[in-house]
Design an enzyme around this catalytic site. Structure first.
Site, PDB file in Angstrom:
ATOM      1  CE  LYS A 208      -3.587   2.101   2.881  1.00 39.15           C
ATOM      2  NZ  LYS A 208      -4.505   1.906   4.009  1.00 39.15           N
ATOM      3  CD  GLU A 214       9.253  -6.146   7.148  1.00 35.46           C
ATOM      4  OE1 GLU A 214       9.007  -5.007   6.657  1.00 35.46           O
ATOM      5  OE2 GLU A 214       9.075  -6.414   8.346  1.00 35.46           O
ATOM      6  N   GLY A 269      -4.998  -2.102   5.305  1.00 32.91           N
ATOM      7  CA  GLY A 269      -4.206  -3.244   4.829  1.00 32.91           C
ATOM      8  C   GLY A 269      -4.902  -4.576   5.044  1.00 32.91           C
ATOM      9  NE  ARG A 270      -6.686  -4.158  11.117  1.00 33.85           N
ATOM     10  CZ  ARG A 270      -6.043  -2.990  11.180  1.00 33.85           C
ATOM     11  NH1 ARG A 270      -4.945  -2.806  10.458  1.00 33.85           N
ATOM     12  NH2 ARG A 270      -6.497  -2.006  11.920  1.00 33.85           N
ATOM     13  CD  GLU A 355      -2.401  -4.811  11.499  1.00 34.34           C
ATOM     14  OE1 GLU A 355      -2.527  -5.833  10.800  1.00 34.34           O
ATOM     15  OE2 GLU A 355      -1.761  -3.823  11.126  1.00 34.34           O
ATOM     16  CG  HIS A 386      -4.734 -36.495  15.966  1.00 30.82           C
ATOM     17  ND1 HIS A 386      -4.841 -37.831  16.271  1.00 30.82           N
ATOM     18  CD2 HIS A 386      -5.749 -36.212  15.104  1.00 30.82           C
ATOM     19  CE1 HIS A 386      -5.864 -38.340  15.596  1.00 30.82           C
ATOM     20  NE2 HIS A 386      -6.433 -37.378  14.881  1.00 30.82           N
ATOM     21  CE  LYS A 506       4.321  -1.196   8.029  1.00 32.88           C
ATOM     22  NZ  LYS A 506       3.585  -0.791   6.864  1.00 32.88           N
TER      23      LYS A 506
HETATM   24  C1  G6Q Z   1      -2.573  -3.931   7.885  1.00 25.65           C
HETATM   25  C2  G6Q Z   1      -1.321  -3.385   8.394  1.00 25.65           C
HETATM   26  C3  G6Q Z   1      -0.061  -4.058   7.912  1.00 25.65           C
HETATM   27  C4  G6Q Z   1       0.316  -3.721   6.475  1.00 25.65           C
HETATM   28  C5  G6Q Z   1       1.736  -4.183   6.229  1.00 25.65           C
HETATM   29  C6  G6Q Z   1       2.196  -3.911   4.817  1.00 25.65           C
HETATM   30  O1  G6Q Z   1      -3.659  -3.525   8.187  1.00 25.65           O
HETATM   31  O2  G6Q Z   1      -1.279  -2.034   8.241  1.00 25.65           O
HETATM   32  O3  G6Q Z   1      -0.132  -5.452   8.048  1.00 25.65           O
HETATM   33  O4  G6Q Z   1      -0.570  -4.298   5.584  1.00 25.65           O
HETATM   34  O5  G6Q Z   1       2.585  -3.574   7.146  1.00 25.65           O
HETATM   35  O6  G6Q Z   1       2.115  -2.567   4.502  1.00 25.65           O
HETATM   36  P1  G6Q Z   1       2.259  -2.092   3.022  1.00 25.65           P
HETATM   37  O7  G6Q Z   1       1.166  -2.677   2.217  1.00 25.65           O
HETATM   38  O8  G6Q Z   1       2.233  -0.606   3.059  1.00 25.65           O
HETATM   39  O9  G6Q Z   1       3.602  -2.604   2.531  1.00 25.65           O
END
Ligand code: G6Q
Length: 538
Positions: A208, A214, A269-270, A355, A386, A506
């Site tokens: 986003k 990462e 994001g989620r 989250e 199990h 982050k």
């Molecule tokens: C989701 C969070 C988090 C995010 C990641 C990746 O609600 O904000 O999980 O999606 O940190 O972020 P980017 O899409 O900006 O790389």
């Protein structure tokens, strides 16, 4: 601790008293006293059978929980969300993931502007691209069609795509490979790419913000890996596309904005798996089935928006969660899908729920004096049976369970499906009703052992039964949990849509990275942290 309006409210106090009463009751007795219990506490809507009769509730409890929802203005908050009000107040953003799966003629307003034309523009662009890749018309630099799709993203830009691919891979072409790279650990990249041919590989860089350490590190590594074979920079355009809200950063990375699929800041994001973050899913199952998945989400969005509280599945799910968490002291919730394709579903829900509702400050900035965010976890059945089910059956903690099953299997190998579903049903039954000492002794077990074989029962669960794991039904399941999280957040009066803790993650490592990489850098942390850095430097 400071009192809050919520815990001082009459209905909260009544629920507290109600919980004392229920703790002295039992599911055995509740079922005996009310032969219609399953009718009273189950719902059937949108092809979903939702049985919550094995929760530790009675009619009075449900009445009070519904009163709590009304008192906490769940409906008003829901209306504000659907109307595009900036209910994510800490980030001053609207929350409109429902627009992503609405039909083109729907209307969702942000700052007075209908977002639907843009949503459908992006969907059309995704469709054209995904179909080209699937048909073998999108060619790599050497003229070969794309066979391997690698999604690079993390958190919300990874968990949805990987869960959806695992859930729906039955519908994906068997001659294509789908991989997902998220971790900054180079092993993730190395393992995901070691058997791939760059000539036939397409990377989707999903972020986003397009600044996440990462994802950017993995994307740069992917670029190097690709250019080692392709040599020519101009080939990158055919093998890298971006999914992002940040055009400037995408361009800086060297991806043509033509090959960028956008989304908007009103998609968290989620909550983004039905935005262009779903590009890998669309390539895997094709645009038509992807459309069916969106339809499933939309049906539940509409159900949540329109169904009366008493018949509203996500609302009831959210309230049961509050009941278990705040009144019965059950702080975790097990998610137990009896379908192997849903093996990443618990991990996906962990992010969605924890989250969202892992917050300790109310919308008014007050520290809460009640538990919020339930801990979600789980594994598919029957595997979990199990291992950790032992603790659910006979341990000292109360762990409500959500069982999720399908009447039809996608792979109807006799007799597997009957055995699978028999196990799911049996677990719910055993958890609820247990086995008494008399029953154990009646089975001829000697006294010294009998106590160990007693199952107290009274352990709550809900069961979701759907016809078959289709893209549409997957969409419905996810939307149910999304909206139940919303209900929880509304009752707790917190903001489920920001993630300051994740943001902190982050930046935290940024200070230590140069300290690890450059041995002469002065380090000035606490003694434990300093020692760890020294150890790594050696
Ligand atoms: C989701 C969070 C988090 C995010 C990641 C990746 O609600 O904000 O999980 O999606 O940190 O972020 P980017 O899409 O900006 O790389």
């Amino acid at each position: 601790m400071k009192k809050t309006k919520l815990t001082e409210s009459a209905v909260w106090k009544k629920l507290d008293r109600q919980s004392q009463k229920i703790k002295e009751d039992s599911l055995r007795a509740l079922f005996e006293r009310n032969p219609d219990r399953v009718k009273d506490f189950s719902l059937q809507s949108q092809g979903i059978y939702f049985d919550y009769s094995k929760q530790l509730i009675d009619k009075e409890t449900m009445g009070l929980l519904l009163e709590l929802a009304r008192e906490q203005k769940v409906k008003e908050r829901m209306d504000a969300m659907f109307a595009g009000k900036k209910i994510n107040s800490t980030e001053n953003r609207a929350v409109l993931h429902m627009a992503l799966r609405a039909p083109a003629n729907a209307e969702y307003l942000v700052d007075g502007k209908n977002v639907m034309p843009e949503v459908h523009q992006v969907l059309s662009k995704m469709t054209a691209f995904a179909e080209k890749v699937r048909n073998g018309q999108w060619l790599g630099y050497s003229g070969k069609p794309i066979k391997n799709i690698v999604n690079i993203g993390i958190g919300g830009s990874d968990l949805g795509p990987v869960m959806a691919y695992e859930a729906l891979k039955h519908y994906a072409p068997s001659d294509m490979v789908f991989r997902f790279i998220s971790n900054i650990d180079g092993s993730d990249f190395a393992e995901a790419t070691k058997d791939l041919d760059p000539e036939e590989t397409l990377f989707i860089v999903a972020s986003k913000t397009f600044t996440t350490l990462e994802t950017m590190t993995n994307a740069q590594t992917a670029r190097k890996w690709f250019l080692e074979k392709a040599r020519n920079e101009s080939s990158v355009a055919k093998h890298f596309v971006a999914v992002s809200t940040n055009t400037a950063e995408v361009q800086k990375f060297g991806i043509d904005p033509e090959n960028m699929f956008g989304f908007w800041d009103w998609v968290g994001g989620r909550y983004s798996m039905t935005s262009s973050i779903g590009l890998s899913t669309m390539i895997a199952i094709g645009s038509e089935l992807y459309g069916e998945m969106l339809k499933g989400f939309h049906l539940i969005d509409e159900h949540f928006r329109n169904a009366p509280f008493e018949q509203n599945i996500p609302l009831i799910m959210g309230l049961l969660n509050i009941w278990n968490n705040n009144f019965l002291d059950a702080h975790t919730q097990a998610i137990l899908p009896y379908d192997n394709y849903l093996k990443r579903f618990p991990a996906y829900l962990q992010q969605l729920t924890m989250e969202s509702n892992g917050k300790h400050v109310t919308l008014d900035g007050e520290t809460v004096n009640y538990q919020t965010g339930t801990i979600y976890w789980g594994e598919p059945g029957t595997n979990g049976q199990h291992s950790f089910y032992q603790l659910i059956h006979q341990g000292t903690r109360l762990i409500p369970c959500d069982f999720i099953g399908f009447k039809q299997s996608l792979n109807p190998l006799k007799p597997h499906h009957d055995y699978l579903i028999a196990n799911m049903i049996a677990q719910g039954e055993a958890l609820a009703f247990g086995k008494t000492l008399e029953e154990v002794i009646g089975e001829g077990i000697e006294e010294s052992l009998a106590q160990h074989k007693v199952f107290e029962g009274n352990r709550p669960s809900s069961t979701f039964f759907l016809e078959k794991l289709t893209p549409e039904n997957l969409g419905k399941l996810i939307a149910l949990y999304e909206h139940s999280v919303f209900v929880q957040g509304a009752v707790w009066n917190i903001n489920p849509f920001d993630q300051m803790g994740v943001e902190l993650g982050k930046v935290l490592a940024q200070k230590i990275i140069p300290e690890l990489m450059n041995k002469s850098t002065q380090i000035n942390h606490d003694a434990s942290t300093n020692a760890l850095i020294e150890l790594f430097r050696q």
